[in-house]
Design a protein around this motif. Structure first.
Motif, PDB file in Angstrom:
ATOM      1  N   THR A  46       3.732 107.029  31.287  1.00  0.00           N
ATOM      2  CA  THR A  46       2.319 107.534  31.114  1.00  0.00           C
ATOM      3  C   THR A  46       2.440 109.019  30.210  1.00  0.00           C
ATOM      4  O   THR A  46       1.766 109.016  29.173  1.00  0.00           O
ATOM      5  CB  THR A  46       1.551 107.644  32.314  1.00  0.00           C
ATOM      6  N   TYR A  47       3.467 109.850  30.631  1.00  0.00           N
ATOM      7  CA  TYR A  47       3.715 111.083  29.940  1.00  0.00           C
ATOM      8  C   TYR A  47       4.313 110.897  28.654  1.00  0.00           C
ATOM      9  O   TYR A  47       3.885 111.591  27.958  1.00  0.00           O
ATOM     10  CB  TYR A  47       4.791 111.927  31.036  1.00  0.00           C
ATOM     11  N   VAL A  48       5.088 110.099  28.719  1.00  0.00           N
ATOM     12  CA  VAL A  48       5.611 109.703  27.396  1.00  0.00           C
ATOM     13  C   VAL A  48       4.698 109.109  26.266  1.00  0.00           C
ATOM     14  O   VAL A  48       4.440 109.715  25.125  1.00  0.00           O
ATOM     15  CB  VAL A  48       7.152 108.788  27.377  1.00  0.00           C
ATOM     16  N   ARG A  49       3.855 108.309  26.879  1.00  0.00           N
ATOM     17  CA  ARG A  49       2.597 107.823  25.886  1.00  0.00           C
ATOM     18  C   ARG A  49       1.900 109.187  25.260  1.00  0.00           C
ATOM     19  O   ARG A  49       1.197 109.102  24.441  1.00  0.00           O
ATOM     20  CB  ARG A  49       1.730 106.774  26.450  1.00  0.00           C
ATOM     21  N   GLY A  50       1.619 109.915  26.440  1.00  0.00           N
ATOM     22  CA  GLY A  50       0.690 110.809  25.882  1.00  0.00           C
ATOM     23  C   GLY A  50       1.407 111.975  24.945  1.00  0.00           C
ATOM     24  O   GLY A  50       0.515 112.849  24.034  1.00  0.00           O
ATOM     25  N   HIS A  51       2.637 112.045  24.867  1.00  0.00           N
ATOM     26  CA  HIS A  51       3.274 113.171  23.907  1.00  0.00           C
ATOM     27  C   HIS A  51       3.948 112.499  22.910  1.00  0.00           C
ATOM     28  O   HIS A  51       4.435 113.125  21.949  1.00  0.00           O
ATOM     29  CB  HIS A  51       4.273 113.954  24.920  1.00  0.00           C
ATOM     30  N   ARG A  52       4.095 111.350  22.575  1.00  0.00           N
ATOM     31  CA  ARG A  52       4.715 110.484  21.658  1.00  0.00           C
ATOM     32  C   ARG A  52       4.064 110.819  20.330  1.00  0.00           C
ATOM     33  O   ARG A  52       4.876 111.073  19.525  1.00  0.00           O
ATOM     34  CB  ARG A  52       4.725 108.903  21.941  1.00  0.00           C
ATOM     35  N   ASN A  53       2.791 110.868  20.214  1.00  0.00           N
ATOM     36  CA  ASN A  53       2.108 110.992  18.926  1.00  0.00           C
ATOM     37  C   ASN A  53       2.394 112.310  18.465  1.00  0.00           C
ATOM     38  O   ASN A  53       2.440 112.503  17.180  1.00  0.00           O
ATOM     39  CB  ASN A  53       0.511 110.647  19.278  1.00  0.00           C
ATOM     40  N   LEU A  54       2.496 113.222  19.378  1.00  0.00           N
ATOM     41  CA  LEU A  54       2.696 114.661  19.246  1.00  0.00           C
ATOM     42  C   LEU A  54       4.107 114.724  18.363  1.00  0.00           C
ATOM     43  O   LEU A  54       4.495 115.543  17.418  1.00  0.00           O
ATOM     44  CB  LEU A  54       2.478 115.806  20.221  1.00  0.00           C
ATOM     45  N   GLY A  55       5.122 114.193  19.021  1.00  0.00           N
ATOM     46  CA  GLY A  55       6.581 114.218  18.764  1.00  0.00           C
ATOM     47  C   GLY A  55       6.510 113.595  17.102  1.00  0.00           C
ATOM     48  O   GLY A  55       7.195 114.256  16.322  1.00  0.00           O
TER      49      GLY A  55
END
Length: 106
Positions: A46-55
């Motif tokens: 869940t954390y990664v899904r939230g930050h993947r687009n920003l990365g």
């Protein structure tokens, strides 16, 4: 002077692009490890899904800035330096934040 700006902007953009890509790759590795853990890795996924687009956005901005540094005009090279350098710094800070969040949990 033009050669100095060309070389400097190229190197800064290259480092920025690598830093931004490192953040995206780290998120991908973290997601892969969390998926292998199954249900116990769900919070990490869940954390990664939230930050993947920003990365990915940081990486795309760094690549665009890098491509601008290949232009023949000094103005575009400086703009590319600023874009890629800023995206690299943002990617690096995001990477350090993610590492602090999950240090030792996987």
């Amino acid at each position: 002077m033009s050669d100095v700006i060309s070389i400097l902007s190229f190197l800064v953009a290259l480092v920025g692009m690598v830093a931004a890509a490192a953040n995206t790759c780290y998120l991908a590795i973290l997601s892969s490890a969390a998926n292998q853990r199954g249900q116990s890795g769900e919070a990490t996924v869940t954390y990664v899904r939230g930050h993947r687009n920003l990365g990915v956005a940081f990486t795309v901005a760094a690549v665009a800035g890098f491509l601008l540094t290949l232009a023949n005009t000094e103005a575009l090279q400086i703009i590319g330096l600023l874009i890629a350098g800023g995206a690299g710094v943002a990617g690096y800070l995001a990477l350090r934040g993610t590492q602090r969040e999950f240090r030792g949990s996987l």
